[in-house]
Structure formats: structure tokens, C-alpha cells
Design a protein around this motif. Structure first.
Motif, short mmCIF file in Angstrom:
data_model
loop_
_atom_site.label_atom_id
_atom_site.label_comp_id
_atom_site.label_asym_id
_atom_site.label_seq_id
_atom_site.Cartn_x
_atom_site.Cartn_y
_atom_site.Cartn_z
N GLN A 109 -6.05 -11.08 -22.03
CA GLN A 109 -7.39 -10.80 -22.55
C GLN A 109 -7.62 -9.33 -22.88
O GLN A 109 -8.52 -9.00 -23.65
CB GLN A 109 -8.44 -11.26 -21.52
CG GLN A 109 -8.37 -12.73 -21.20
CD GLN A 109 -8.48 -13.60 -22.45
OE1 GLN A 109 -9.41 -13.43 -23.24
NE2 GLN A 109 -7.52 -14.50 -22.64
N GLY A 110 -6.84 -8.43 -22.30
CA GLY A 110 -7.03 -7.00 -22.52
C GLY A 110 -6.23 -6.48 -23.70
O GLY A 110 -5.62 -7.25 -24.46
N PRO A 111 -6.21 -5.17 -23.89
CA PRO A 111 -5.41 -4.57 -24.96
C PRO A 111 -3.93 -4.92 -24.80
O PRO A 111 -3.40 -4.95 -23.68
CB PRO A 111 -5.65 -3.07 -24.80
CG PRO A 111 -6.97 -2.97 -24.11
CD PRO A 111 -7.03 -4.15 -23.19
N LEU A 112 -3.27 -5.16 -25.93
CA LEU A 112 -1.85 -5.52 -25.95
C LEU A 112 -1.10 -4.47 -26.78
O LEU A 112 -1.45 -4.22 -27.94
CB LEU A 112 -1.65 -6.91 -26.55
CG LEU A 112 -0.22 -7.43 -26.65
CD1 LEU A 112 0.39 -7.60 -25.26
CD2 LEU A 112 -0.18 -8.75 -27.41
N VAL A 113 -0.08 -3.87 -26.17
CA VAL A 113 0.70 -2.82 -26.82
C VAL A 113 2.15 -3.28 -26.93
O VAL A 113 2.68 -3.91 -26.01
CB VAL A 113 0.63 -1.51 -26.00
CG1 VAL A 113 1.53 -0.43 -26.59
CG2 VAL A 113 -0.81 -1.02 -25.92
N VAL A 114 2.78 -2.97 -28.05
CA VAL A 114 4.20 -3.27 -28.27
C VAL A 114 4.96 -1.95 -28.28
O VAL A 114 4.65 -1.04 -29.05
CB VAL A 114 4.42 -4.03 -29.58
CG1 VAL A 114 5.90 -4.09 -29.93
CG2 VAL A 114 3.85 -5.44 -29.47
N LYS A 115 5.96 -1.84 -27.43
CA LYS A 115 6.74 -0.60 -27.28
C LYS A 115 8.16 -0.81 -27.80
O LYS A 115 8.85 -1.74 -27.39
CB LYS A 115 6.78 -0.18 -25.81
CG LYS A 115 7.56 1.09 -25.53
CD LYS A 115 7.45 1.46 -24.05
CE LYS A 115 8.20 2.72 -23.72
NZ LYS A 115 9.67 2.53 -23.80
#
Length: 390
Positions: free
Chosen positions: A243-249
Motif C-alpha cells: 500500500q505504501g510507496p514502491l521503489v525499484v532499485k
């Protein structure tokens, strides 16, 4: 060492090298293959000139900014670095406490020696969690649920490690994953008794714990030994569950960013894993502007790999990064001085960011733009520059 005597990341790196067995130091400091990408990460920053503005009042410089909804004291976050216990027994909880005092984000590694529920109890500020996807989908789902229940707000999915990296320096030193005891490693430990005592038994406030190192290593190997490929379908599934922010590294190409935005990703980290995975991958600062232009404001772009100075932070922000992440600098600091070392490296880097902003003629992070950097001069790369990663 007394970390107050350190005046740069390099000072802390040298102190870490003295304290740690060489084989263990090389795990932190080294890269993949011939370490070309490791060197390029630093060289690329050094080739970018800064173009200061004149006639600006810089009596008051404000380094605060917001990254994916988290208000931070500076545009510098702590990157996920696995198994911090090899640097100091206080490990990830110490890093979390130091990050909280400094007012910035710590991205807790998926290869942490401590469980995410343990680390977050030490947090004095926002924590993100790095996820390595495992072949067992039920295990991934269970971990994501645990991380959310523990209170982590942002999930950072690493996509550039579908297989175990091949790091020849570690193999030559007799270090493998999982680690197997060897006479060479035993001798290295005997030559550094203070490090060995701390690693095996701990010297922190928790008291003597004969099994802490074993538990930390088990947590670490369980997290990273069975990674898998990350596909668009996996990102879509995570987006539905988180549900929160999703980051791709682990992004190094601009032509993939639009698809990530379409999948609902909130941010990407331009990263080559600090030169520790694919030797020959480009320096991240060299591809940053391409990724930023492709993002077109649809998601936040961050950068890691090679940042060692406040001037590097200004360069990255000028080319469009929302913030940078550092890894090795705080691992060196942790090895050199424990939690106080992490405090010191964050103090040093914050002070360098203030000085860099003052000297280029900006007073807020929002004022940093591409007018502050010039094109890289057409000169050959130096023969050998050490230490380039997150």
C-alpha cells in the motif's frame, strides 16, 4: 579509532581497513570482475565540472527536502548494505539509530543480519525495506506482510541480482557464500583479535551473546542466497499487495522507465549495485540524466554508486536526482567506530553538502539544476581510482 579524527569518507575507509581482516574488508570494498565499473563510478563524478553562480547570498543554506513523502534533513539516504555485522556487532540497529539522529532515511537491507522487526525498534526516523524476491512466492508474500506490519512505509525492490554475483577477489581470499571455515580465514581473525571478539561475541549494550553472529549470518544467507529474476508481472503483483510507496532499485536505462511508471512504481534508483554485480555496467552518474528525462516527472529518480563527497551530491541533484544513497561510506564508518562512526560520516557528508551548495551559489535543494554542471571534459580516465559504489 576516535572518529572525530576522521575528516572524510576516505579517512574512515583507511581506518576500517586497519581494523578489519583484509578478506573481510575486501568484501565491503571490492567489486565484480576486473572492477572496471567500481572505478568508473568514481571517475565519472570526477569528470563533471561544477559551474558556481556569483552574487548570491548564501548566509543561510537549507539542505532539507522530501523524498517519496519522507521529510529528510538532506538529500542523502543510507543504501541497503547486507550483513553489517561483519563491520561491527551493533550492526543494522546502530545504523538505524544514527540515521534517525541525522534526520534521514535508512533502507534496511534484505540481507540484514537482524530481522526487520528488530531493526525498526531502533529507528528514530523513517525506514524503508529492501526486498530480494525469492523463488517461493508464499515466502515473499509473508515477508511483505511482516514488513508492513512492522511499520515500514516504503518498499525498495532490487531488480539487478537475479543470480549470485561472481566476485573473484572474495574467492581468492577464501570467502564464499555461504562462508565455509578455512585456515586462511581463521588466521585472518587471529591477526585482528579486537574485530574477531566483537564479531563473535559482540561488545554492545546487549551483552555477551555467543550465538548472535550465527543468527546474523543465518538471516543474511537466507535472504540473499536464493534470489530470483524480477519481471513486470512481479512488480505488478507487489504493487497490488503493497500500500505504501514502491521503489525499484537497479535501473540503468531510460527506455524502461515509462513501463515502470505504468506499473505504479513511485521511484527508481539508478544503480549498478556499486560495481558489485555486472562489471562493465556504466557509471550511474553517466546515465542519470537519461533516466530523469525518461521519467518526465512521473516518478522520483534517486542514484547510488560512487557518492563520496558533498560535491557528488550536488552533481547528482543538478542532473535530476531527487536524492542519493550511500552504502560503503557508512559501512566503513561502522567498522571504524561503530555507531559513533556512522554519526560521524553523516555529519561529514551533511557539512560537505552545505559547503558545496554555498560555494556553487544555491541556498535550497530546489535551486540545484543543470546550469550548475558543465559537460565532462574530453580527457582519458585515470588509470585507477578506488572505492566506487553506494
Amino acid at each position: 579509532m576516535r572518529t572525530t579524527r576522521a575528516h572524510s569518507v576516505e579517512d574512515l575507509r583507511r581506518a576500517a581497513r586497519r581494523r578489519m581482516p583484509r578478506a573481510v574488508f575486501d568484501v565491503v570494498d571490492g567489486g565484480a570482475g576486473d572492477e572496471h565499473t567500481l572505478r568508473w563510478n568514481r571517475e565519472a563524478f570526477e569528470r563533471i565540472p561544477l559551474r558556481p553562480k556569483a552574487l548570491v547570498d548564501v548566509a543561510h543554506v537549507d539542505t532539507t527536502t522530501t523524498v517519496l513523502g519522507d521529510r529528510v534533513s538532506m538529500p542523502l539516504l543510507l543504501a541497503p548494505c547486507s550483513f553489517a555485522r561483519m563491520c561491527h556487532s551493533d550492526a543494522e540497529p546502530a545504523v538505524a539509530r544514527a540515521a534517525g539522529r541525522a534526520g534521514t532515511v535508512y533502507v534496511v537491507p534484505g540481507g540484514s543480519g537482524e530481522r526487520p522487526e528488530v531493526v525498526i525498534r531502533s529507528a528514530g526516523g523513517p525506514l524503508w525495506y529492501q526486498l530480494y524476491l525469492k523463488p517461493d512466492q508464499a515466502m515473499n508474500d509473508e515477508l511483505v506482510e511482516r514488513v508492513a506490519a512492522a511499520g515500514y512505509r516504503t518498499l525498495c525492490v532490487t531488480i539487478d541480482t537475479p543470480i549470485k554475483p561472481y566476485r573473484e577477489k572474495d574467492l581468492r581470499n577464501g570467502v564464499t557464500l555461504p562462508v565455509s571455515p578455512s585456515p586462511r580465514l581463521a588466521l585472518a581473525g587471529l591477526a585482528h583479535p579486537r574485530w574477531s571478539r566483537d564479531f563473535l561475541f559482540g561488545t554492545g549494550g546487549a551483552g555477551l551473546d555467543l550465538f548472535a553472529a550465527r543468527r546474523a549470518y543465518t538471516n543474511f544467507t537466507d535472504a540473499i542466497m536464493h534470489s530470483r529474476s524480477v519481471t513486470a508481472g512481479e512488480i505488478r503483483r507487489l504493487r497490488d499487495r503493497w500500500q505504501g510507496p514502491l521503489v525499484v532499485k537497479g535501473v540503468l536505462r531510460g527506455d524502461e522507465v515509462a513501463e515502470m511508471a505504468d506499473l505504479g512504481v513511485d521511484g527508481v534508483v539508478v544503480s549498478n549495485h556499486g560495481g558489485r554485480n555486472l562489471d562493465g555496467a556504466p557509471a550511474t552518474i553517466d546515465v542519470l540524466a537519461e533516466v530523469v528525462d525518461a521519467a518526465a516527472g512521473r516518478l522520483d529518480v534517486l542514484l547510488d554508486s560512487g557518492v563520496r563527497r558533498g560535491t557528488d551530491v550536488v552533481r547528482a541533484l543538478a542532473l535530476g536526482a531527487k536524492a542519493v544513497l550511500v552504502g560503503r561510506p557508512y559501512m566503513f564508518a561502522l567498522a571504524a567506530g561503530g555507531e559513533a562512526g556512522v554519526d560521524r560520516v553523516l555529519e561529514l557528508l551533511h557539512n560537505e553538502i552545505v559547503r558545496a551548495m554555498s560555494l556553487v551559489g544555491v541556498t535550497t535543494v530546489k535551486e540545484i539544476d543543470r546550469s550548475l554542471v558543465g559537460p565532462a571534459p574530453a580527457t582519458a580516465r585515470p588509470a585507477d581510482v578506488r572505492g566506487g559504489t553506494a
